[in-house]
Write a protein that holds these residues in place. Structure first.
Motif, PDB file in Angstrom:
ATOM      1  N   ASP A 106      24.701  19.967  48.878  1.00 49.95           N
ATOM      2  CA  ASP A 106      25.850  19.261  48.313  1.00 49.95           C
ATOM      3  C   ASP A 106      27.143  19.837  48.888  1.00 49.95           C
ATOM      4  OD1 ASP A 106      28.023  18.895  46.043  1.00 49.95           O
ATOM      5  OD2 ASP A 106      26.449  17.413  45.673  1.00 49.95           O
ATOM      6  N   GLU A 107      28.105  18.974  49.132  1.00 50.06           N
ATOM      7  CA  GLU A 107      29.366  19.403  49.744  1.00 50.06           C
ATOM      8  C   GLU A 107      30.198  20.325  48.860  1.00 50.06           C
ATOM      9  OE1 GLU A 107      31.968  15.424  48.659  1.00 50.06           O
ATOM     10  OE2 GLU A 107      30.775  15.458  50.485  1.00 50.06           O
ATOM     11  N   ARG A 108      29.950  20.337  47.573  1.00 49.19           N
ATOM     12  CA  ARG A 108      30.711  21.184  46.642  1.00 49.19           C
ATOM     13  C   ARG A 108      30.193  22.617  46.570  1.00 49.19           C
ATOM     14  NH1 ARG A 108      29.862  17.354  41.582  1.00 49.19           N
ATOM     15  NH2 ARG A 108      27.903  17.094  42.701  1.00 49.19           N
ATOM     16  N   TYR A 109      29.090  22.900  47.238  1.00 54.53           N
ATOM     17  CA  TYR A 109      28.398  24.180  47.080  1.00 54.53           C
ATOM     18  C   TYR A 109      29.297  25.386  47.349  1.00 54.53           C
ATOM     19  CZ  TYR A 109      25.249  28.071  47.825  1.00 54.53           C
ATOM     20  OH  TYR A 109      24.652  29.298  47.766  1.00 54.53           O
ATOM     21  N   ILE A 110      29.980  25.409  48.474  1.00 52.31           N
ATOM     22  CA  ILE A 110      30.781  26.586  48.836  1.00 52.31           C
ATOM     23  C   ILE A 110      31.902  26.830  47.825  1.00 52.31           C
ATOM     24  CG2 ILE A 110      32.370  27.544  50.564  1.00 52.31           C
ATOM     25  CD1 ILE A 110      30.568  26.278  52.691  1.00 52.31           C
ATOM     26  N   LEU A 111      32.578  25.769  47.419  1.00 52.52           N
ATOM     27  CA  LEU A 111      33.646  25.935  46.422  1.00 52.52           C
ATOM     28  C   LEU A 111      33.094  26.407  45.078  1.00 52.52           C
ATOM     29  CD1 LEU A 111      35.871  22.803  47.153  1.00 52.52           C
ATOM     30  CD2 LEU A 111      36.360  25.198  47.690  1.00 52.52           C
ATOM     31  N   GLU A 112      31.963  25.864  44.679  1.00 50.51           N
ATOM     32  CA  GLU A 112      31.342  26.258  43.409  1.00 50.51           C
ATOM     33  C   GLU A 112      30.912  27.724  43.465  1.00 50.51           C
ATOM     34  OE1 GLU A 112      30.004  25.776  39.458  1.00 50.51           O
ATOM     35  OE2 GLU A 112      31.247  24.479  40.686  1.00 50.51           O
ATOM     36  N   LYS A 113      30.348  28.130  44.584  1.00 46.45           N
ATOM     37  CA  LYS A 113      29.910  29.513  44.738  1.00 46.45           C
ATOM     38  C   LYS A 113      31.103  30.464  44.648  1.00 46.45           C
ATOM     39  CE  LYS A 113      27.150  32.506  47.657  1.00 46.45           C
ATOM     40  NZ  LYS A 113      26.330  32.615  48.860  1.00 46.45           N
ATOM     41  N   GLN A 114      32.206  30.119  45.295  1.00 46.09           N
ATOM     42  CA  GLN A 114      33.411  30.949  45.245  1.00 46.09           C
ATOM     43  C   GLN A 114      33.957  31.021  43.820  1.00 46.09           C
ATOM     44  OE1 GLN A 114      35.855  28.991  48.141  1.00 46.09           O
ATOM     45  NE2 GLN A 114      35.106  30.247  49.836  1.00 46.09           N
ATOM     46  N   LYS A 115      33.951  29.889  43.131  1.00 37.98           N
ATOM     47  CA  LYS A 115      34.447  29.841  41.755  1.00 37.98           C
ATOM     48  C   LYS A 115      33.612  30.737  40.846  1.00 37.98           C
ATOM     49  CE  LYS A 115      33.772  26.669  38.344  1.00 37.98           C
ATOM     50  NZ  LYS A 115      33.524  25.334  37.869  1.00 37.98           N
ATOM     51  N   ARG A 116      32.296  30.622  40.949  1.00 30.37           N
ATOM     52  CA  ARG A 116      31.409  31.433  40.107  1.00 30.37           C
ATOM     53  C   ARG A 116      31.536  32.918  40.436  1.00 30.37           C
ATOM     54  NH1 ARG A 116      25.987  28.227  38.430  1.00 30.37           N
ATOM     55  NH2 ARG A 116      26.914  26.186  38.176  1.00 30.37           N
ATOM     56  N   LYS A 117      31.695  33.232  41.710  1.00 34.18           N
ATOM     57  CA  LYS A 117      31.854  34.628  42.122  1.00 34.18           C
ATOM     58  C   LYS A 117      33.130  35.214  41.530  1.00 34.18           C
ATOM     59  CE  LYS A 117      31.656  37.532  46.214  1.00 34.18           C
ATOM     60  NZ  LYS A 117      31.480  37.555  47.676  1.00 34.18           N
ATOM     61  N   SER A 118      34.206  34.443  41.555  1.00 35.42           N
ATOM     62  CA  SER A 118      35.479  34.892  41.005  1.00 35.42           C
ATOM     63  C   SER A 118      35.379  35.122  39.494  1.00 35.42           C
ATOM     64  CB  SER A 118      36.555  33.859  41.307  1.00 35.42           C
ATOM     65  OG  SER A 118      37.758  34.207  40.700  1.00 35.42           O
ATOM     66  N   ILE A 119      34.728  34.200  38.811  1.00 35.09           N
ATOM     67  CA  ILE A 119      34.548  34.336  37.354  1.00 35.09           C
ATOM     68  C   ILE A 119      33.748  35.593  37.039  1.00 35.09           C
ATOM     69  CG2 ILE A 119      33.378  33.313  35.353  1.00 35.09           C
ATOM     70  CD1 ILE A 119      34.204  30.548  36.541  1.00 35.09           C
ATOM     71  N   ASN A 120      32.659  35.808  37.770  1.00 33.41           N
ATOM     72  CA  ASN A 120      31.824  36.981  37.526  1.00 33.41           C
ATOM     73  C   ASN A 120      32.546  38.278  37.840  1.00 33.41           C
ATOM     74  OD1 ASN A 120      29.620  35.576  36.570  1.00 33.41           O
ATOM     75  ND2 ASN A 120      28.719  35.328  38.590  1.00 33.41           N
ATOM     76  N   LYS A 121      33.374  38.263  38.877  1.00 41.39           N
ATOM     77  CA  LYS A 121      34.135  39.448  39.243  1.00 41.39           C
ATOM     78  C   LYS A 121      35.120  39.807  38.129  1.00 41.39           C
ATOM     79  CE  LYS A 121      36.719  41.245  43.191  1.00 41.39           C
ATOM     80  NZ  LYS A 121      37.278  40.904  44.511  1.00 41.39           N
ATOM     81  N   THR A 122      35.805  38.804  37.605  1.00 38.91           N
ATOM     82  CA  THR A 122      36.750  39.014  36.507  1.00 38.91           C
ATOM     83  C   THR A 122      36.031  39.520  35.261  1.00 38.91           C
ATOM     84  OG1 THR A 122      38.184  37.273  37.368  1.00 38.91           O
ATOM     85  CG2 THR A 122      38.512  37.904  35.073  1.00 38.91           C
ATOM     86  N   LYS A 123      34.913  38.904  34.951  1.00 39.95           N
ATOM     87  CA  LYS A 123      34.118  39.299  33.780  1.00 39.95           C
ATOM     88  C   LYS A 123      33.638  40.746  33.918  1.00 39.95           C
ATOM     89  CE  LYS A 123      30.032  37.789  31.229  1.00 39.95           C
ATOM     90  NZ  LYS A 123      28.939  36.812  31.203  1.00 39.95           N
ATOM     91  N   ASN A 124      33.164  41.100  35.103  1.00 40.66           N
ATOM     92  CA  ASN A 124      32.692  42.459  35.343  1.00 40.66           C
ATOM     93  C   ASN A 124      33.826  43.462  35.207  1.00 40.66           C
ATOM     94  OD1 ASN A 124      32.205  44.871  37.221  1.00 40.66           O
ATOM     95  ND2 ASN A 124      30.159  44.000  36.962  1.00 40.66           N
ATOM     96  N   ARG A 125      34.988  43.113  35.728  1.00 44.89           N
ATOM     97  CA  ARG A 125      36.150  43.990  35.641  1.00 44.89           C
ATOM     98  C   ARG A 125      36.520  44.254  34.174  1.00 44.89           C
ATOM     99  NH1 ARG A 125      39.990  41.278  39.072  1.00 44.89           N
ATOM    100  NH2 ARG A 125      38.734  41.962  40.804  1.00 44.89           N
ATOM    101  N   GLU A 126      36.519  43.196  33.366  1.00 43.60           N
ATOM    102  CA  GLU A 126      36.851  43.339  31.947  1.00 43.60           C
ATOM    103  C   GLU A 126      35.816  44.189  31.208  1.00 43.60           C
ATOM    104  OE1 GLU A 126      39.706  42.429  30.471  1.00 43.60           O
ATOM    105  OE2 GLU A 126      40.307  41.872  32.500  1.00 43.60           O
ATOM    106  N   GLU A 127      34.537  43.976  31.502  1.00 42.92           N
ATOM    107  CA  GLU A 127      33.483  44.766  30.861  1.00 42.92           C
ATOM    108  C   GLU A 127      33.582  46.241  31.258  1.00 42.92           C
ATOM    109  OE1 GLU A 127      31.332  43.854  28.457  1.00 42.92           O
ATOM    110  OE2 GLU A 127      32.364  41.923  28.473  1.00 42.92           O
ATOM    111  N   THR A 128      33.939  46.507  32.500  1.00 36.74           N
ATOM    112  CA  THR A 128      34.101  47.880  32.963  1.00 36.74           C
ATOM    113  C   THR A 128      35.268  48.551  32.241  1.00 36.74           C
ATOM    114  OG1 THR A 128      33.202  47.330  35.138  1.00 36.74           O
ATOM    115  CG2 THR A 128      34.519  49.336  34.990  1.00 36.74           C
TER     116      THR A 128
END
Length: 79
Positions: free
Chosen positions: A39-61
């Motif tokens: 699907d053409e949205r894959y790369i953008l979706e992957k970047q979005k999810r990575k950013s969300i997880n990075k933020t979440k991990n930072r807050e948990e840390t």
């Protein structure tokens, strides 16, 4: 709705993980990954999810570090 449409809907619209989709639809995770990557949205979706997880991990840390710092030396070294 065919399986590919279901996979696309669950991944992009509902935010399911490939493992969750594979379990729900009783297909392999490899097939799910193949479909979503095509699907053409894959790369953008992957970047979005990575950013969300990075933020979440930072807050948990931060929470973890605050909890550790709250402990006094006596609590850390109790006998």
């Amino acid at each position: 709705m065919n399986k590919k449409q279901q996979i696309i809907f669950l991944y992009y619209e509902k935010g399911f993980l490939p493992t969750e989709i594979a379990k729900d639809l009783n297909v392999s995770k490899a097939y799910i990954t193949e479909v979503i990557k095509s699907d053409e949205r894959y790369i953008l979706e992957k970047q979005k999810r990575k950013s969300i997880n990075k933020t979440k991990n930072r807050e948990e840390t931060k929470k973890y570090i605050k909890n550790i710092l709250r402990l006094s030396a006596s609590e850390l070294f109790k006998d």
